[in-house]
Structure formats: C-alpha cells, structure tokens
Design an enzyme around this catalytic site. Sequence first.
Site, PDB file in Angstrom:
ATOM      1  N   ILE A  14       0.824  -1.203   0.000  1.00 56.98           N
ATOM      2  CA  ILE A  14       0.000   0.000   0.000  1.00 56.98           C
ATOM      3  C   ILE A  14       0.857   1.252   0.000  1.00 56.98           C
ATOM      4  O   ILE A  14       0.515   2.266  -0.619  1.00 56.98           O
ATOM      5  CB  ILE A  14      -0.989  -0.005   1.191  1.00 56.98           C
ATOM      6  CG1 ILE A  14      -2.049   1.079   1.009  1.00 56.98           C
ATOM      7  CG2 ILE A  14      -0.262   0.174   2.513  1.00 56.98           C
ATOM      8  CD1 ILE A  14      -2.978   0.851  -0.151  1.00 56.98           C
ATOM      9  N   SER A  36      11.522   0.417   7.912  1.00 60.47           N
ATOM     10  CA  SER A  36      11.140  -0.838   7.284  1.00 60.47           C
ATOM     11  C   SER A  36      12.211  -1.882   7.541  1.00 60.47           C
ATOM     12  O   SER A  36      13.400  -1.595   7.416  1.00 60.47           O
ATOM     13  CB  SER A  36      10.941  -0.659   5.776  1.00 60.47           C
ATOM     14  OG  SER A  36      10.664  -1.891   5.151  1.00 60.47           O
ATOM     15  N   LYS A  90      -5.827   3.156   7.190  1.00 61.08           N
ATOM     16  CA  LYS A  90      -7.015   2.490   7.732  1.00 61.08           C
ATOM     17  C   LYS A  90      -6.746   0.988   7.909  1.00 61.08           C
ATOM     18  O   LYS A  90      -5.945   0.416   7.170  1.00 61.08           O
ATOM     19  CB  LYS A  90      -8.227   2.729   6.815  1.00 61.08           C
ATOM     20  CG  LYS A  90      -8.144   2.044   5.435  1.00 61.08           C
ATOM     21  CD  LYS A  90      -8.654   0.621   5.466  1.00 61.08           C
ATOM     22  CE  LYS A  90      -8.416  -0.095   4.177  1.00 61.08           C
ATOM     23  NZ  LYS A  90      -8.768  -1.519   4.223  1.00 61.08           N
ATOM     24  N   ASP A 168     -11.356  -5.897   6.468  1.00 61.85           N
ATOM     25  CA  ASP A 168     -10.288  -5.030   5.962  1.00 61.85           C
ATOM     26  C   ASP A 168     -10.769  -4.261   4.732  1.00 61.85           C
ATOM     27  O   ASP A 168     -10.642  -3.036   4.686  1.00 61.85           O
ATOM     28  CB  ASP A 168      -9.025  -5.835   5.648  1.00 61.85           C
ATOM     29  CG  ASP A 168      -7.897  -4.953   5.153  1.00 61.85           C
ATOM     30  OD1 ASP A 168      -7.253  -4.293   5.987  1.00 61.85           O
ATOM     31  OD2 ASP A 168      -7.675  -4.905   3.930  1.00 61.85           O
TER      32      ASP A 168
END
Length: 308
Positions: A14, A36, A90, A168
């Site tokens: 994403i 990361s 989200k 989700d």
Amino acid sequence: MTATKLAIVGVGKIARDQHIPAIAADPAFELAATVSGSGGVEGVENFATVDALLEARPDVTALSLCMPPVPRFAAAFAAIANGRHVMLEKPPGATVAEVLTLDGLARQTGVSLFATWHSRYAAGVEPAREWLADKPIRRVRVDWKEDVRKWHPGQAWIWQPGGLGVFDPGINALSILTEIMPLPLHLSGAELTFPENRETPIAADLTFTGPDGIDATAGFDWRQEGGEIWQIEVETDQGTLRLESGGARLTIDGTDRPLEDDGEYPGLYRRFATLLADGGSDVDLAPLIHVADAFMLGRRVTTDAFHD
C-alpha cells in the site's frame, strides 16, 4: 512554503502503490525517511525501528503509519509522545480503545492525528453526500465483494486476531456509508463466516437500524470471482443513488453524474497538510465502531478451510 519532512513506517504494497506516489506529487511534503525491516525506498534514509528514527531525525516532524493495525499503536504512541504528527492508514487501530488513547495523547501534546479513510476521497463520495443530505432514506444496500487471493496474496496477518479479515475491505464500505448518510445508523445484527482454519471472517452479513424503520443491510465476501463488486445503493423518495467501483462512479436513477477524480490518496495528503497548517486532528471512529459491534453481535458460522 517549506515542505513538511515526513517518514513512512511500513514500506509494503500500500505504501509503494499509493502513499509514495501521492507524497511525491504533493509539494507540502518531502519523503525524508522510512522505517522498514524489508527494505526502504531508494535514496531515502531507512531505519530499523521507529525509536531509532525519532532519535536520529528530529527534523522529521510527521509520520505516516502504513503497517498492519496490530503493531501500529506502539509506533503511533511513541511518535506522538515525541511531539510528531501522525497519519494512520485504515483501519486506524486494532481496537477502538487504543485509537481513543492516541487521540487523547495527541490533544495533550498538541500534535495532529489523522485517522484516514481513503475510500471517503473517491470521486463520487462527496457528491453523493450532498445529494442525499435533504432526502428521506427508504432503503440502503451495501455489497462489497472481492477475491482475497488477488488483493491480499500471502498476507498472513489479515487472518490473525486484529487483522479484521473481510472487514479489511469491508471497512472501506462502512467509511463511505458513514460519510454519505444524512442520518445515523447502528448495527443491530450480524452473521460472520469463518473458515475452519482461520481466525478472522471471510464473509459477513450485517443489518443496521436507523430512524423511521429504515431497511439497511450490507454483505461482504472475500470469495468473489469474476471481478470486484464495490457498490452502495441508497433508495430515497426522490430517486435511487448508486455508488459503484468503490465510490469512483455515481449514478442517480441509472444516469451517470460527471465527476472529477484525482485519486483517493492525494486527497488524504491534502487533508493532512490542512490539519498540520491549522493545528487540528481528524479522528472519526464510526466505521471502526461498526466493525467492533459486528464482532460483538455477530453469530459465528464455520465454513470450509481456506488456503491461499
């Protein structure tokens, strides 16, 4: 205008597909760092942990958290406690309570917190909200169905507690529904279908209650084949509105309405920039509350095992 130096935490699909292009196109932000463990962004300093970033880069004043919801709370708490602004992908958290905690901490420390709902920035959502604003609602039907193997291949976290399962994507529909409806709805019943080898649901059927006996239902399913169905239909006494393609297409009584569309994630970052400029926060928990209520009220049904 000086660009806000921002870090992305969690450089996954994403982030690469949506966040990084949106940031690159927005002069209000500069992608100054990443966090990361699986590789960052070429040419951008990467850190192994949020704590390391916060210690080394006081110039990075905002973080966009793109990791799964369960580990997100600790990262957000650390950033806010350190005086950094935070944007949450989200869903904003794994529970309602932890997002309320973050909201309270942000207010206490005077930083901006943005709990994002990207589907609200689809091109048809605001025109739909405006059209429905003064119309009595008779019936609402939500259908949000897709192939989990296409959209979440090999992502084990979505099947684990806190991963939400079919909610989700389903929470995207709920974020639109709670944005466009001119009256409040609350969940009154749910049936959740769990594969026998998974800990989150693969399908859900929801019933809502609202004023004047409104008929409102939703169906979410991750077993869809032959193309996605992302639509919301609202019947009023002055016509029927339909949002399709996740909110990118709007029709009234079957006639397309012209829309201006520059993408959902650019809209999110414009909103974040406004919040930073105004010193405000935007934390709407209505979609997450519907999901929490579904797990509280839902009747559990077991189906065949699911394998990627």
